[in-house]
Write a protein that holds these residues in place. Structure first.
Motif, short mmCIF file in Angstrom:
data_model
loop_
_atom_site.label_atom_id
_atom_site.label_comp_id
_atom_site.label_asym_id
_atom_site.label_seq_id
_atom_site.Cartn_x
_atom_site.Cartn_y
_atom_site.Cartn_z
N ALA A 132 15.57 19.94 28.87
CA ALA A 132 16.55 20.24 27.82
C ALA A 132 17.70 21.07 28.39
CB ALA A 132 15.87 20.99 26.68
N ALA A 133 18.91 20.74 27.99
CA ALA A 133 20.09 21.48 28.45
C ALA A 133 20.30 22.69 27.55
CB ALA A 133 21.31 20.58 28.44
N VAL A 134 19.46 23.70 27.77
CA VAL A 134 19.52 24.94 26.99
C VAL A 134 19.58 26.12 27.95
CG1 VAL A 134 18.33 24.00 24.97
CG2 VAL A 134 16.99 24.97 26.85
N ALA A 135 20.01 27.25 27.41
CA ALA A 135 20.34 28.40 28.24
C ALA A 135 19.19 28.85 29.14
CB ALA A 135 20.81 29.55 27.36
N HIS A 136 17.97 28.92 28.58
CA HIS A 136 16.86 29.47 29.38
C HIS A 136 16.39 28.51 30.47
CE1 HIS A 136 14.60 27.25 26.21
NE2 HIS A 136 13.78 26.98 27.22
N ASN A 137 16.88 27.26 30.46
CA ASN A 137 16.53 26.31 31.51
C ASN A 137 17.51 26.33 32.68
OD1 ASN A 137 14.14 25.38 30.46
ND2 ASN A 137 15.01 23.54 29.52
N VAL A 138 18.59 27.09 32.58
CA VAL A 138 19.54 27.18 33.69
C VAL A 138 18.92 28.05 34.78
CG1 VAL A 138 21.82 27.96 34.43
CG2 VAL A 138 21.55 26.87 32.19
N THR A 139 18.73 27.45 35.96
CA THR A 139 18.03 28.14 37.04
C THR A 139 18.89 28.41 38.26
OG1 THR A 139 17.21 25.97 37.76
CG2 THR A 139 15.74 27.31 36.39
N LYS A 140 19.96 27.66 38.44
CA LYS A 140 20.86 27.87 39.57
C LYS A 140 22.30 27.66 39.10
CE LYS A 140 17.62 26.29 43.15
NZ LYS A 140 17.40 25.29 44.25
N VAL A 168 22.52 24.02 37.36
CA VAL A 168 21.25 23.32 37.51
C VAL A 168 20.30 23.76 36.40
CG1 VAL A 168 19.27 22.88 39.02
CG2 VAL A 168 21.54 23.25 40.02
N ILE A 169 19.64 22.79 35.75
CA ILE A 169 18.62 23.11 34.75
C ILE A 169 17.27 22.63 35.27
CG2 ILE A 169 20.12 23.19 32.72
CD1 ILE A 169 19.40 20.27 32.17
N THR A 170 16.22 23.37 34.90
CA THR A 170 14.87 23.08 35.39
C THR A 170 13.87 23.31 34.26
OG1 THR A 170 15.53 23.87 37.58
CG2 THR A 170 13.18 23.57 37.19
N ASN A 171 12.90 22.41 34.13
CA ASN A 171 11.88 22.60 33.09
C ASN A 171 10.68 23.37 33.65
OD1 ASN A 171 10.26 20.75 34.49
ND2 ASN A 171 10.53 19.10 33.01
N TYR A 206 28.06 25.06 26.66
CA TYR A 206 27.37 24.15 25.74
C TYR A 206 25.85 24.20 25.86
CZ TYR A 206 27.31 20.31 22.38
OH TYR A 206 27.12 19.53 21.26
N VAL A 207 25.33 24.94 26.83
CA VAL A 207 23.88 25.16 26.86
C VAL A 207 23.45 26.08 25.72
CG1 VAL A 207 23.67 24.72 29.34
CG2 VAL A 207 24.01 27.08 28.52
N LEU A 208 24.41 26.61 24.97
CA LEU A 208 24.06 27.31 23.73
C LEU A 208 23.49 26.34 22.70
CD1 LEU A 208 27.14 29.69 23.41
CD2 LEU A 208 24.74 30.41 23.58
N GLY A 209 23.74 25.06 22.88
CA GLY A 209 23.14 24.04 22.03
C GLY A 209 23.91 23.72 20.78
N MET A 210 25.09 24.30 20.63
CA MET A 210 25.91 24.02 19.46
C MET A 210 27.35 24.43 19.75
SD MET A 210 24.48 27.05 16.95
CE MET A 210 22.77 26.72 17.42
N PRO A 211 28.30 23.91 18.99
CA PRO A 211 29.70 24.30 19.18
C PRO A 211 29.90 25.79 18.92
CG PRO A 211 29.53 22.33 17.82
CD PRO A 211 28.14 22.88 17.95
N ILE A 212 31.00 26.31 19.45
CA ILE A 212 31.32 27.73 19.34
C ILE A 212 32.54 27.92 18.44
CG2 ILE A 212 32.16 29.75 20.61
CD1 ILE A 212 30.64 28.72 23.04
N LEU A 213 32.45 28.90 17.55
CA LEU A 213 33.62 29.44 16.87
C LEU A 213 33.91 30.77 17.55
CD1 LEU A 213 33.01 28.84 13.05
CD2 LEU A 213 34.74 27.78 14.49
#
Length: 322
Positions: free
Chosen positions: A80-88, A94-97, A275-282
């Motif tokens: 999943a392209a989410v913040a806690h999966n960003v590893t590098k 880079v995202i990693t499960n 966008y790894v926040l998972g939603m658009p930003i205001l």
């Protein structure tokens, strides 16, 4: 109160469009969106030099952006392209499960997803890295256009910035500020090079992204590229997928697509990284010499401060349309 805060922050938040950010959010209705059809693209990984085929598929509401390594079997190959999966964040995101399966260089396609307001997609790859294509997000925008878009049943959620969030590393900084739309400003300095000092500042919409940012390419210095290759990186890099600078010369035939293409590409990267926040930003993003690492540090700092944001729902629930 907010004005006092901005005054204390000084140069990092002294931006011209402050008065236009009204902090009275009246969101137009909008529901989640996916693709109408699957779309396929193929290319080469920038760092691995490995050919890769990528298929972007529609996904149900609530899926988010999920990458699938179709070349890996016998373990969880979904990332999943989410913040806690960003590893590098060195030279790309880079995202990693939890099973150790990773996907590299996601920032350009993520920027396209963000700008096209795609909430739910599955991205299948038969290799470890998203293809670099021409070094910009334009091929991905064109790919998504070919697939078409489909509105879904659930109202879209957006993350509204309520209080300023900032991270600093020496002379580099990244900040998110309250605003009733999504704005991006980026400033870079490469003295003594053809880049020099550049700034870009715009309200990010689908149209402005298409016209002002999507075709801005990644860049590097010839001496640095050679060093990267010796380190086993940038194996797929070439003048076909990056702006290359040698001394005072832009080596690419045809030169630049924009006078300030370098700053525009850094803004593009930031949109993808956020966008790894998972939603658009205001909110308004401001980056000064920031890179993928500082962008991700800003995301993590925001998520650690629940008082600094809220999730807002836009749109109304519909009968299931996808």
């Amino acid at each position: 109160m907010r004005r006092d805060f901005y005054a204390r922050l000084g140069r990092y938040t002294a931006f011209s469009s402050f008065e236009e950010c009204r902090f009275s959010v009246m969101l137009p209705d909008q529901n989640e969106q996916t693709l109408a059809h699957a779309a396929i693209i193929a290319g080469m990984g920038l760092h691995t030099g490995v050919p890769v085929r990528m298929v972007v598929r529609p996904a149900p509401t609530g899926t988010g952006v999920v990458f699938v390594r179709s070349d890996i079997e016998g373990t969880d190959n979904r990332v999943a392209a989410v913040a806690h999966n960003v590893t590098k964040t060195n030279l790309g995101t880079v995202i990693t499960n939890s099973s150790g399966v990773s996907v590299s260089t996601i920032e350009h396609v993520m920027a396209a997803f963000a700008a096209m307001s795609l909430d739910n997609v599955v991205v299948e790859l038969d290799g470890p890295e998203v293809p670099i294509m021409d070094g910009s997000a334009l091929p991905f925008v064109q790919l998504l256009d070919q697939a078409g878009f489909r509105r879904q049943a659930l109202p879209q959620q957006v993350i509204e910035i309520l209080e300023p969030i900032q991270v600093v590393d020496g002379d580099k900084s990244a900040v998110l500020l309250p605003c009733d739309r999504f704005e991006v400003r980026f400033e870079i300095d490469f003295p003594g090079t053809p880049i020099g000092h550049q700034e870009v500042d715009l309200v990010v919409t689908e149209q402005s992204f298409r016209e002002e940012l999507a075709s801005a390419r990644t860049f590097g210095f010839l001496q640095g590229v050679e060093a990267l290759r010796k380190a086993g990186l940038a194996r797929g890099g070439s003048l076909d997928n990056a702006i290359v600078i040698d001394g005072d010369t832009i080596m690419n035939e045809g030169g630049l697509r924009f006078v300030d293409e370098f700053a525009r590409h850094k803004a593009l990267d930031a949109i993808g990284d956020l966008y790894v926040l998972g939603m658009p930003i205001l909110g308004r993003f401001e980056g000064i010499r920031a890179g993928h690492g500082l962008n991700n540090a800003l995301v993590r700092e925001l998520l650690s401060r629940p008082d600094a944001y809220r999730v807002v729902t836009r749109g109304v629930a519909l009968a299931d349309v996808g």
